[in-house]
Design an enzyme around this catalytic site. Structure first.
Site, PDB file in Angstrom:
ATOM      1  N   LYS A  88       0.837  -1.203   0.000  1.00 25.98           N
ATOM      2  CA  LYS A  88       0.000   0.000   0.000  1.00 25.98           C
ATOM      3  C   LYS A  88       0.871   1.252   0.000  1.00 25.98           C
ATOM      4  CE  LYS A  88      -3.813   2.466   2.166  1.00 25.98           C
ATOM      5  NZ  LYS A  88      -4.819   2.513   3.252  1.00 25.98           N
ATOM      6  N   CYS A 186      -3.215 -11.197   3.546  1.00 25.79           N
ATOM      7  CA  CYS A 186      -2.296 -10.143   3.952  1.00 25.79           C
ATOM      8  C   CYS A 186      -1.927 -10.305   5.422  1.00 25.79           C
ATOM      9  CB  CYS A 186      -2.934  -8.779   3.706  1.00 25.79           C
ATOM     10  SG  CYS A 186      -1.959  -7.396   4.341  1.00 25.79           S
ATOM     11  N   ASP A 193      -5.215 -12.785  -0.832  1.00 25.22           N
ATOM     12  CA  ASP A 193      -4.265 -12.654  -1.940  1.00 25.22           C
ATOM     13  C   ASP A 193      -4.363 -13.929  -2.776  1.00 25.22           C
ATOM     14  OD1 ASP A 193      -3.174 -10.174  -1.038  1.00 25.22           O
ATOM     15  OD2 ASP A 193      -1.929 -11.262   0.399  1.00 25.22           O
ATOM     16  N   GLY A 255      -4.797  -2.653  -6.075  1.00 24.53           N
ATOM     17  CA  GLY A 255      -4.423  -1.250  -6.169  1.00 24.53           C
ATOM     18  C   GLY A 255      -3.528  -0.953  -7.353  1.00 24.53           C
TER      19      GLY A 255
END
Length: 280
Positions: A88, A186, A193, A255
């Site tokens: 992130k 995660c 994931d 993301g």
């Protein structure tokens, strides 16, 4: 050693984040690799070499006239770098270029290479693909015998290396095995994931059912992508004793970023192609 609680407190994962749109390299959040390697009993010389291949599909900046520019980026990180970068924070860092004016793609590439090499603690190779070359980016699936064809019964969703077994009474074999059923979570947020994994080895023939059960056992396991691949590599090496072993995982993006770790222990192994899978 940084534990999970420390990561949760310090990293931007799972928190509301102000999205900076001006260049901010301080957003990158390095995490030492050695903590998780200690859990695996990996000290000193590593039993593998390799890379982590990151692909960034949401990269934009402004030229000096204020016009937005876009590119797809590939970052190749050596597995012996002291750190990984929390994903992130990587995304927030890339977003910080959104309203940043730069002279050229080369100027962007230079900043990316400088900042990421500092964060990972080793030289990071950066490749930018501009829109006029988007059509050159190939797709492809991992090749090998599909483990997922096996009709196995599963009652465990935690890594269990003791499941792994190989036939040491027969001549060694060389084969490549693939599964699309790898799922982990995660380490900090618990978000899923998803990945496909390819295992190439030369040595005692690995029992395919036990390997598939072992891989599915990551389904409730919390660990970062790079750490999962190193755990798979280490467990297979210790339990099955192949002379040669390579493990490669293609994780789906989150993301706008995907992470694809590769670990190998034989010098003739060629770095795998960076082919985007259907799920990526």
């Amino acid at each position: 050693m940084t534990n999970t609680a420390d990561l949760a407190d310090l990293s931007p994962l799972g928190k509301t984040s102000a999205y900076r749109t001006d260049y901010a390299p301080e957003l990158l959040f390095p995490i030492p690799r050695q903590g998780k390697r200690d859990e695996l009993g990996l000290h000193g010389t590593l039993p593998f070499f390799g890379v982590d291949i990151w692909n960034a599909y949401e990269l934009s900046w402004l030229n000096q006239r204020g016009k937005p520019q876009v590119a797809i980026a590939r970052f190749t990180v050596p597995a012996d770098s002291p750190n990984i970068i929390e994903s992130k924070s990587f995304k927030l860092y890339l977003n910080s270029f959104n309203q940043t004016r730069l002279d050229s793609p080369e100027a962007l590439k230079a900043l990316l290479q400088k900042d990421l090499s500092a964060g990972f603690g080793a030289n990071v190779h950066v490749v930018l693909t501009l829109p006029d070359a988007f059509s050159t980016i190939a797709m492809g699936e991992l090749e090998g015998t599909l483990l997922d064809r096996l009709d196995v019964e599963i009652d465990n969703y935690r890594p269990a290396p003791e499941l792994l077994k190989a036939n040491h009474d027969e001549l060694p074999v060389e084969e490549t095995l693939v599964s699309h059923l790898l799922k982990s979570n995660c380490l900090v947020t618990g978000q899923p994931d998803w990945a496909s994994v390819q295992i190439h080895y030369c040595g005692p023939q690995i029992d395919q059912e036990s390997l598939l059960k072992y891989l599915i056992g990551f389904r409730d396991h919390n660990e970062f992508h790079e750490q999962c691949v190193e755990r798979i590599f280490t467990d297979i090496l210790r339990q099955c004793a192949p002379q040669q072993l390579a493990v490669y995982a293609r994780y789906t993006r989150r993301g706008g970023l995907d992470i694809n770790p590769w670990r190998s222990n034989f010098s003739s192994a060629q770095r795998p192609p960076n082919l985007r899978g259907a799920r990526q």
